[in-house]
Design a protein around this motif. Sequence first.
Motif, PDB file in Angstrom:
ATOM      1  N   ALA A 183       0.827  -1.220   0.000  1.00 53.75           N
ATOM      2  CA  ALA A 183       0.000   0.000   0.000  1.00 53.75           C
ATOM      3  C   ALA A 183       0.860   1.269   0.000  1.00 53.75           C
ATOM      4  CB  ALA A 183      -0.917   0.005   1.223  1.00 53.75           C
ATOM      5  N   PHE A 184       1.955   1.227   0.767  1.00 52.93           N
ATOM      6  CA  PHE A 184       2.787   2.414   0.900  1.00 52.93           C
ATOM      7  C   PHE A 184       3.458   2.787  -0.423  1.00 52.93           C
ATOM      8  CE2 PHE A 184       2.029   0.953   5.093  1.00 52.93           C
ATOM      9  CZ  PHE A 184       2.086   2.067   5.915  1.00 52.93           C
ATOM     10  N   TYR A 185       3.637   1.797  -1.288  1.00 46.68           N
ATOM     11  CA  TYR A 185       4.311   2.028  -2.576  1.00 46.68           C
ATOM     12  C   TYR A 185       3.269   2.341  -3.653  1.00 46.68           C
ATOM     13  CZ  TYR A 185       7.980   0.118   0.257  1.00 46.68           C
ATOM     14  OH  TYR A 185       8.881  -0.055   1.270  1.00 46.68           O
ATOM     15  N   GLU A 186       2.193   1.558  -3.657  1.00 44.79           N
ATOM     16  CA  GLU A 186       1.100   1.789  -4.617  1.00 44.79           C
ATOM     17  C   GLU A 186       0.578   3.209  -4.530  1.00 44.79           C
ATOM     18  OE1 GLU A 186      -1.809  -1.179  -3.411  1.00 44.79           O
ATOM     19  OE2 GLU A 186      -1.747  -2.071  -5.397  1.00 44.79           O
ATOM     20  N   ALA A 187       0.508   3.720  -3.300  1.00 45.78           N
ATOM     21  CA  ALA A 187      -0.072   5.048  -3.080  1.00 45.78           C
ATOM     22  C   ALA A 187       0.743   6.149  -3.772  1.00 45.78           C
ATOM     23  CB  ALA A 187      -0.168   5.336  -1.582  1.00 45.78           C
ATOM     24  N   MET A 188       1.968   5.806  -4.187  1.00 41.18           N
ATOM     25  CA  MET A 188       2.819   6.811  -4.847  1.00 41.18           C
ATOM     26  C   MET A 188       2.822   6.670  -6.362  1.00 41.18           C
ATOM     27  SD  MET A 188       6.034   6.911  -2.298  1.00 41.18           S
ATOM     28  CE  MET A 188       6.711   8.343  -3.135  1.00 41.18           C
ATOM     29  N   GLY A 189       1.980   5.763  -6.881  1.00 47.70           N
ATOM     30  CA  GLY A 189       1.911   5.610  -8.336  1.00 47.70           C
ATOM     31  C   GLY A 189       3.153   4.944  -8.903  1.00 47.70           C
ATOM     32  N   PRO A 190       3.468   5.183 -10.186  1.00 47.98           N
ATOM     33  CA  PRO A 190       4.590   4.498 -10.845  1.00 47.98           C
ATOM     34  C   PRO A 190       5.911   4.652 -10.098  1.00 47.98           C
ATOM     35  CG  PRO A 190       3.303   5.755 -12.434  1.00 47.98           C
ATOM     36  CD  PRO A 190       2.729   6.071 -11.086  1.00 47.98           C
ATOM     37  N   LYS A 191       6.146   5.812  -9.509  1.00 54.11           N
ATOM     38  CA  LYS A 191       7.393   6.030  -8.747  1.00 54.11           C
ATOM     39  C   LYS A 191       7.498   5.059  -7.571  1.00 54.11           C
ATOM     40  CE  LYS A 191       9.403   9.765  -7.091  1.00 54.11           C
ATOM     41  NZ  LYS A 191      10.566  10.389  -7.117  1.00 54.11           N
ATOM     42  N   GLY A 192       6.338   4.825  -6.947  1.00 53.10           N
ATOM     43  CA  GLY A 192       6.297   3.915  -5.804  1.00 53.10           C
ATOM     44  C   GLY A 192       6.636   2.490  -6.220  1.00 53.10           C
ATOM     45  N   TRP A 193       6.118   2.071  -7.372  1.00 54.82           N
ATOM     46  CA  TRP A 193       6.422   0.717  -7.858  1.00 54.82           C
ATOM     47  C   TRP A 193       7.917   0.589  -8.162  1.00 54.82           C
ATOM     48  CZ3 TRP A 193       3.291  -3.229  -7.165  1.00 54.82           C
ATOM     49  CH2 TRP A 193       1.925  -2.991  -7.039  1.00 54.82           C
ATOM     50  N   GLN A 194       8.499   1.682  -8.666  1.00 50.36           N
ATOM     51  CA  GLN A 194       9.952   1.638  -8.942  1.00 50.36           C
ATOM     52  C   GLN A 194      10.741   1.512  -7.640  1.00 50.36           C
ATOM     53  OE1 GLN A 194      11.152   5.067 -11.233  1.00 50.36           O
ATOM     54  NE2 GLN A 194      10.087   4.301 -13.044  1.00 50.36           N
ATOM     55  N   SER A 195      10.323   2.276  -6.639  1.00 50.64           N
ATOM     56  CA  SER A 195      11.025   2.188  -5.340  1.00 50.64           C
ATOM     57  C   SER A 195      10.898   0.776  -4.774  1.00 50.64           C
ATOM     58  CB  SER A 195      10.428   3.162  -4.316  1.00 50.64           C
ATOM     59  OG  SER A 195      10.381   4.456  -4.819  1.00 50.64           O
ATOM     60  N   LEU A 196       9.725   0.180  -4.961  1.00 46.89           N
ATOM     61  CA  LEU A 196       9.484  -1.177  -4.462  1.00 46.89           C
ATOM     62  C   LEU A 196      10.404  -2.181  -5.163  1.00 46.89           C
ATOM     63  CD1 LEU A 196       7.752  -3.126  -2.727  1.00 46.89           C
ATOM     64  CD2 LEU A 196       6.170  -3.282  -4.662  1.00 46.89           C
ATOM     65  N   ALA A 197      10.468  -2.091  -6.496  1.00 45.44           N
ATOM     66  CA  ALA A 197      11.297  -3.037  -7.251  1.00 45.44           C
ATOM     67  C   ALA A 197      12.770  -2.887  -6.856  1.00 45.44           C
ATOM     68  CB  ALA A 197      11.108  -2.811  -8.756  1.00 45.44           C
ATOM     69  N   LYS A 198      13.231  -1.659  -6.694  1.00 42.05           N
ATOM     70  CA  LYS A 198      14.634  -1.435  -6.297  1.00 42.05           C
ATOM     71  C   LYS A 198      14.884  -1.975  -4.885  1.00 42.05           C
ATOM     72  CE  LYS A 198      16.066   2.920  -7.263  1.00 42.05           C
ATOM     73  NZ  LYS A 198      15.770   4.369  -7.450  1.00 42.05           N
ATOM     74  N   THR A 199      13.898  -1.792  -4.019  1.00 40.72           N
ATOM     75  CA  THR A 199      14.031  -2.287  -2.642  1.00 40.72           C
ATOM     76  C   THR A 199      14.146  -3.808  -2.648  1.00 40.72           C
ATOM     77  OG1 THR A 199      12.795  -0.421  -1.770  1.00 40.72           O
ATOM     78  CG2 THR A 199      12.903  -2.377  -0.375  1.00 40.72           C
ATOM     79  N   LEU A 200      13.283  -4.458  -3.427  1.00 44.93           N
ATOM     80  CA  LEU A 200      13.320  -5.926  -3.479  1.00 44.93           C
ATOM     81  C   LEU A 200      14.676  -6.417  -3.979  1.00 44.93           C
ATOM     82  CD1 LEU A 200      11.940  -8.678  -3.212  1.00 44.93           C
ATOM     83  CD2 LEU A 200      11.005  -8.356  -5.507  1.00 44.93           C
ATOM     84  N   GLU A 201      15.215  -5.746  -4.998  1.00 42.69           N
ATOM     85  CA  GLU A 201      16.541  -6.111  -5.521  1.00 42.69           C
ATOM     86  C   GLU A 201      17.602  -5.993  -4.431  1.00 42.69           C
ATOM     87  OE1 GLU A 201      18.082  -7.327  -8.420  1.00 42.69           O
ATOM     88  OE2 GLU A 201      15.943  -7.794  -8.640  1.00 42.69           O
TER      89      GLU A 201
END
Length: 276
Positions: free
Chosen positions: A62-80
């Motif tokens: 939720a914390f990432y989705e709420a930021m739109g595409p930028k949030g998904w990018q932060s999520l993917a980088k975090t997972l990596e």
Amino acid sequence: MTKTELFNQIKTKKSYLCVGLDTDIKKIPKHLLSSEDPVFEFNKAIIDATSDLCVSYKPNIAFYEAMGPKGWQSLAKTLEYIPKDCFSIADAKRGDIGNTSSLYARAFFDKSASGMSFDSITVAPYMGKDSVSPFLEFENKWVILLALTSNEGGKDFQNLELAEGTEVYKKVLEVSKNWGDSERLMYVVGATRAEKLREIRAIVPDSFLLVPGVGAQGGSLFEVSKYGMNATCGLLVNSSRGIIYASSGEDFAEKAREEAQKIQTEMAEYLDQFLK
Ligand SMILES: O=C(O)c1cc(=O)[nH]c(=O)n1[C@@H]1O[C@H](COP(=O)(O)O)[C@@H](O)[C@H]1O
């Protein structure tokens, strides 16, 4: 990650701590806001400061989705960035009719499709077997099914007694344990419901439980460990705000480490005491 690998990590690190990456742009220290990706910078510093003290990370989607595409990018980088020896949890609480669940599964498990491959995902059981099994079709991936949640409203449905006398959350455990075994299926049990752990263990003795609700929600790590631990530990205890927002200043990572260290020290004792 297999159950044996997870247990080995727990034994090596003497920890069953899951650090919750509930990263809220409004709460992260001001000095990070000028960086290109403040959410990722924050997570990176938290991971660097805690990865030897925990065995798992749980970004709440939720914390990432709420930021739109930028949030998904932060999520993917975090997972990596999450070390491969740590069990990653996409706390997405998904579940829908079968073909839709398959796409949710692809979003969180299939790197070639979405760029992300978490070890596990949280799933709501309300829509039943065909809403959960698409997630289990992915090899080596785990489903973490909501059973008895930590929030007050969890009691609205989960503790209702069916005509046969069983509470709804127990029925969820009894029925779903046939959908997958304890090598691929875990359950969420809130730390605030520790008094129920004995009964839960009678139904799912071998399963891992993801236990959120210590720290900010006030659950007791001692009680969770005493009543919930089994022969392979069987517990991943999450704390999010209590660790990641231990300080809002430039020392946030240092303070997060101190909090994680306190929990890990307690966990090392409980592993000695309660591991069956
Ligand atoms: O599935 C979860 O992780 C979850 C289930 C539950 O019953 N209660 C619960 O708090 N959570 C999540 O666990 C985290 C708890 O955060 P803190 O209360 O800040 O430690 C949040 O990301 C919640 O969404």
